[in-house]
Scaffold this motif. Structure first.
Motif, PDB file in Angstrom:
ATOM      1  N   THR A   1      35.029  50.560 105.813  1.00 20.61           N
ATOM      2  CA  THR A   1      34.526  49.329 106.438  1.00 20.61           C
ATOM      3  C   THR A   1      35.047  48.103 105.713  1.00 20.61           C
ATOM      4  O   THR A   1      35.328  47.073 106.334  1.00 20.61           O
ATOM      5  CB  THR A   1      32.993  49.335 106.445  1.00 20.61           C
ATOM      6  N   LEU A   2      35.183  48.225 104.398  1.00 16.65           N
ATOM      7  CA  LEU A   2      35.698  47.102 103.624  1.00 16.65           C
ATOM      8  C   LEU A   2      37.100  46.715 104.077  1.00 16.65           C
ATOM      9  O   LEU A   2      37.466  45.537 104.076  1.00 16.65           O
ATOM     10  CB  LEU A   2      35.704  47.464 102.133  1.00 16.65           C
ATOM     11  N   ALA A   3      37.898  47.704 104.480  1.00 15.57           N
ATOM     12  CA  ALA A   3      39.260  47.418 104.924  1.00 15.57           C
ATOM     13  C   ALA A   3      39.287  46.596 106.206  1.00 15.57           C
ATOM     14  O   ALA A   3      40.311  45.981 106.528  1.00 15.57           O
ATOM     15  CB  ALA A   3      40.029  48.723 105.126  1.00 15.57           C
ATOM     16  N   MET A   4      38.184  46.557 106.962  1.00 16.92           N
ATOM     17  CA  MET A   4      38.136  45.794 108.214  1.00 16.92           C
ATOM     18  C   MET A   4      37.462  44.441 108.064  1.00 16.92           C
ATOM     19  O   MET A   4      37.357  43.693 109.023  1.00 16.92           O
ATOM     20  CB  MET A   4      37.394  46.620 109.280  1.00 16.92           C
ATOM     21  N   CYS A   5      37.009  44.113 106.875  1.00 18.60           N
ATOM     22  CA  CYS A   5      36.318  42.840 106.657  1.00 18.60           C
ATOM     23  C   CYS A   5      37.309  41.694 106.561  1.00 18.60           C
ATOM     24  O   CYS A   5      38.397  41.826 105.986  1.00 18.60           O
ATOM     25  CB  CYS A   5      35.482  42.913 105.376  1.00 18.60           C
ATOM     26  N   THR A   6      36.915  40.551 107.110  1.00 22.70           N
ATOM     27  CA  THR A   6      37.716  39.338 107.041  1.00 22.70           C
ATOM     28  C   THR A   6      37.179  38.431 105.947  1.00 22.70           C
ATOM     29  O   THR A   6      36.119  38.675 105.356  1.00 22.70           O
ATOM     30  CB  THR A   6      37.695  38.608 108.385  1.00 22.70           C
TER      31      THR A   6
ATOM     32  N   TYR B   1      43.616  43.560  97.725  1.00 25.14           N
ATOM     33  CA  TYR B   1      43.575  45.022  97.676  1.00 25.14           C
ATOM     34  C   TYR B   1      43.688  45.619  99.082  1.00 25.14           C
ATOM     35  O   TYR B   1      44.434  46.574  99.314  1.00 25.14           O
ATOM     36  CB  TYR B   1      42.278  45.481  97.009  1.00 25.14           C
ATOM     37  N   VAL B   2      42.927  45.060 100.023  1.00 21.25           N
ATOM     38  CA  VAL B   2      42.960  45.565 101.397  1.00 21.25           C
ATOM     39  C   VAL B   2      44.359  45.429 101.980  1.00 21.25           C
ATOM     40  O   VAL B   2      44.864  46.325 102.677  1.00 21.25           O
ATOM     41  CB  VAL B   2      41.924  44.819 102.257  1.00 21.25           C
ATOM     42  N   LYS B   3      45.009  44.305 101.681  1.00 18.72           N
ATOM     43  CA  LYS B   3      46.358  44.085 102.215  1.00 18.72           C
ATOM     44  C   LYS B   3      47.344  45.101 101.648  1.00 18.72           C
ATOM     45  O   LYS B   3      48.148  45.684 102.372  1.00 18.72           O
ATOM     46  CB  LYS B   3      46.813  42.665 101.887  1.00 18.72           C
ATOM     47  N   ARG B   4      47.256  45.349 100.326  1.00 17.59           N
ATOM     48  CA  ARG B   4      48.158  46.322  99.722  1.00 17.59           C
ATOM     49  C   ARG B   4      47.875  47.732 100.227  1.00 17.59           C
ATOM     50  O   ARG B   4      48.766  48.541 100.411  1.00 17.59           O
ATOM     51  CB  ARG B   4      48.033  46.298  98.205  1.00 17.59           C
ATOM     52  N   ARG B   5      46.600  48.019 100.416  1.00 17.13           N
ATOM     53  CA  ARG B   5      46.227  49.351 100.897  1.00 17.13           C
ATOM     54  C   ARG B   5      46.809  49.622 102.278  1.00 17.13           C
ATOM     55  O   ARG B   5      47.374  50.682 102.546  1.00 17.13           O
ATOM     56  CB  ARG B   5      44.705  49.474 100.944  1.00 17.13           C
ATOM     57  N   GLY B   6      46.688  48.653 103.161  1.00 17.37           N
ATOM     58  CA  GLY B   6      47.313  48.809 104.476  1.00 17.37           C
ATOM     59  C   GLY B   6      48.816  48.804 104.406  1.00 17.37           C
ATOM     60  O   GLY B   6      49.500  49.498 105.156  1.00 17.37           O
TER      61      GLY B   6
END
Length: 700
Positions: free
Chosen positions: A408-413, A433-438
């Protein structure tokens, strides 16, 4: 092979006094040679097969087997000859069929004064008449061809073909001798035609050649197939000339060059783009607009998401198809594969190779991701682990209260995190982190380093002027439109780019610098070859090494020297530099203050002071300044890993006539690579160098 038949003339009669003095003549059967030409080109010239191919066809013809079941590979295996139908078909690409013929008799045609073979049936008639004339010593024989032309055999050295200009009479009488006589020759040895020996059966390396914009590849408007044939012939001649020792020791065979045509797939009826463009094309200056539609529009098509995908799929699909077919026809092939792109074709290959996936890099990629404390492939990683790695464990309770896990954290803005009360600093860490993960999950980013920099490189600040484009928002990191890049079924060893606009396209896409550690995932070597007057070509090394001003590597002449006008220009430049250096040293000598005298060399003399010592050595240092600068070793240039740490910008030497007017030869310079011996020799040198085989005499 056709057997030789010797027939001696019958002894002359006693009553014939004139025949008693004549010597006995011997007849030898003519040796046939096989030719081919395009079926739809009625007036096209006939081309001879190589001696090896002709002997192979003749042996099959004389074998006694059913000709309809015989298929002979010729021209290095790129064509198949169906002996029964006398047809030659291409194997790897679409091409008009060619007619094949067993030739023995020829006449000089109207086009280019080249000899044209008579049909096989009529050649047999001519051969029978010739045999009777020789054995009986009866000449002045007249024969009529199927087209009602007149052939007269005056003697063994004088045979002519008349093409009557008159019309036969109403009774069907034979027209008389009219028109200009044409020479008739018997046997391929009596006509002026170049017959090659043949190509070695052993193939050491396979090279795919991708064309640029438009259907034509040179100033003669020839197709990619014809231009590749020329380049193959040039390279084969250079191979025989520069690798004699390796040839004698049977260490090498040849390099096979195969064309990759993507223009037809883009402009064929399947896409319908030609009809759409024609519907909106203005009627004025129709020829210029037609030229633009067939050539320059390919640049716009490649930057279109729809047709760019078509081009990339076609190039990759053709190379995969040809490669598999090549392996089926050459099961003993153990060599490597390289690729070549001309103009836009080099850009297509660059983008394609940039987006290839190397499975061996997956473990290194995961190790690289762990440096960021972002392991996307680990299913056991929890939100707590992530927050502790980011040094933000105090916000764990906030996320648990809202039932937010790692997915869910990966979808947070940013706004949603701000609504949860997360300060600006922690929000930036989480979003990064979310950007690098994707980014790491994308299949297009499985290379160890990206084109714009290493994954460990910190992101640029918002105020940085070095790079104003955020490349992570693009699929390939270089500003290209979204394209799903297919994968090649082989790993190229070397990528050669001719007259390439790669540097310009990368720059206008927003890329200002190529990371020195970047290299293609599946191709370890790269060469950017260009002519100095090519208006489409751009350098790439300055995009890696931005701090230095340096010249590209000069491609040696295939005869092992610089061109004469370049040597003369370099000599004059060196002479001018020497004169200026001498004048500078002389001027410094006159303007320098007088040197203090040295103390006498006595035991009571005081030792030289440091200041006196420096003054004493100043003169020698000044005099030797120019010498030291001249003898200084060249600085090693680190141009990155695109070519395994070696230089990759290579420039051809212009010809003397091209130096008089650069603009006049600009277009020709962009199309010169297909027949360039210097380029072909560079190919052979780099290809066989990887096999530890060097030329007889290294080219300097």
């Amino acid at each position: 092979m056709s057997s030789q038949v010797k027939v001696e003339a019958s002894p002359p009669s006693v009553s014939s006094a004139s025949n008693e003095m004549e010597t006995t003549m011997t007849y030898e059967a003519v040796i046939p040679h096989w030719f081919y030409h395009k079926i739809q080109d009625d007036r096209g010239s006939w081309n001879p097969f190589s001696r090896e191919d002709s002997d192979q066809l003749e042996a099959a013809f004389c074998s006694g087997h059913n000709p309809n079941s015989i298929v002979i590979p010729v021209c290095g295996g790129r064509y198949d000859v169906y002996l029964g139908s006398r047809r030659m078909l291409s194997v790897y690409w679409d091409e008009e069929d060619s007619e094949v013929q067993r030739c023995t008799w020829f006449y000089k045609g109207d086009k280019d004064n080249k000899y044209v073979p008579y049909p096989e049936n009529f050649s047999e008639t001519l051969e029978d008449a010739y045999m009777q004339a020789v054995t009986r010593n009866e000449w002045k024989k007249r024969l009529e061809s199927p087209s009602r032309d007149l052939i007269i055999l005056h003697n063994p050295k004088l045979m002519v073909h008349y093409q009557p200009t008159g019309i036969p009479d109403e009774w069907g009488g034979t027209p008389s001798e009219q028109g200009r006589p044409r020479t008739v020759k018997r046997g391929v040895e009596s006509i002026s035609v170049e017959i090659l020996q043949g190509e070695p059966a052993q193939i050491d390396h396979l090279v795919f050649m991708v064309h640029g914009i438009g259907p034509a590849c040179d100033l003669q408007f020839r197709s990619i197939v014809q231009c590749v044939n020329d380049f193959r012939l040039v390279s084969l001649n250079l191979l025989h000339a520069h690798y004699k020792k390796a040839n004698e020791q049977v260490q090498i065979g040849r390099v096979e060059f195969l064309p990759v045509n993507w223009h037809n797939a883009l402009h064929a009826d399947a896409t319908g783009v030609d009809n759409d463009i024609q519907r909106i094309t203005l009627p004025s200056i129709s020829r210029l607009r037609q030229f633009t539609n067939e050539t320059l529009l390919d640049l716009f098509f490649y930057n279109s998401p729809t047709y760019g995908q078509t081009i990339v799929n076609t190039v990759c699909g053709e190379m995969n198809r040809i490669y598999q077919l090549f392996l089926e026809r050459n099961p003993a092939f153990k060599g490597c594969v390289s690729v070549t792109g001309h103009s836009l074709g080099s850009l297509i290959l660059f983008d394609l190779l940039t987006n290839q996936v190397d499975p061996t890099l997956s473990s290194r990629l995961r190790a690289k991701a762990s440096e960021y404390n972002a392991e996307p492939q680990t299913p056991k990683q929890t939100l707590k682990d992530v927050l502790e790695a980011l040094e933000l464990p105090e916000f764990l309770s906030v996320f648990e209260k809202e039932m937010i896990d790692i997915e869910t954290l990966a979808m947070c803005t940013d706004q949603e995190l701000k609504g949860l009360g997360i300060p600006l600093g922690p929000r930036k860490k989480i979003l990064q982190y979310v950007k690098r993960r994707g980014h790491l999950k994308e299949s297009n980013f499985t290379t160890e380093t990206s084109l714009v920099g290493d994954l460990t490189q910190p992101p640029l600040s918002s105020g940085s002027t070095l790079n104003v484009v955020n490349y992570e928002y693009f699929d390939v990191g270089i500003g290209q439109v979204r394209i799903d890049y297919p994968q090649l079924s082989f790993h190229p060893q070397i990528f050669f780019a001719w007259g390439s606009p790669i540097g310009m396209f990368l720059t206008v896409r927003g890329l200002k610098r190529i990371d020195p550690n970047y290299q293609f995932p599946t191709c370890k070597r790269f060469f950017n070859i260009y002519h100095p007057f090519d208006p489409v070509a751009y350098r790439i090394e300055p995009m890696v090494l931005r701090e230095e001003e340096f010249e590209p590597m000069l491609i040696p002449h295939h005869k092992g020297r610089k061109r004469m006008h370049l040597e003369l220009k370099e000599g004059l430049t060196r002479m001018g530099t020497d004169i200026l250096g001498s004048l500078r040293v002389a001027w410094q000598t006159f303007t320098r203050p007088p040197m203090p005298s040295l103390p006498p060399s006595t035991a009571e003399a005081a030792p030289l002071s440091v200041s006196n010592l420096s003054l004493a050595t100043e003169a020698n240092s000044a005099v030797k300044l120019e010498e030291v600068s001249v003898k200084e070793e060249p600085i090693h240039l680190d141009v990155g890993m695109l070519n395994g740490g070696q230089r990759f910008d290579y420039v051809l030497q212009e010809k003397p006539i091209e130096s008089f007017n650069e603009y006049l030869f600009a277009l020709q310079s962009h199309l010169c690579y297909w027949t360039s011996e210097d380029t072909a020799l560079l190919f052979l040198k780099e290809i066989y160098q990887t096999m530890d085989i060097s030329m007889d005499q290294p080219i300097q």
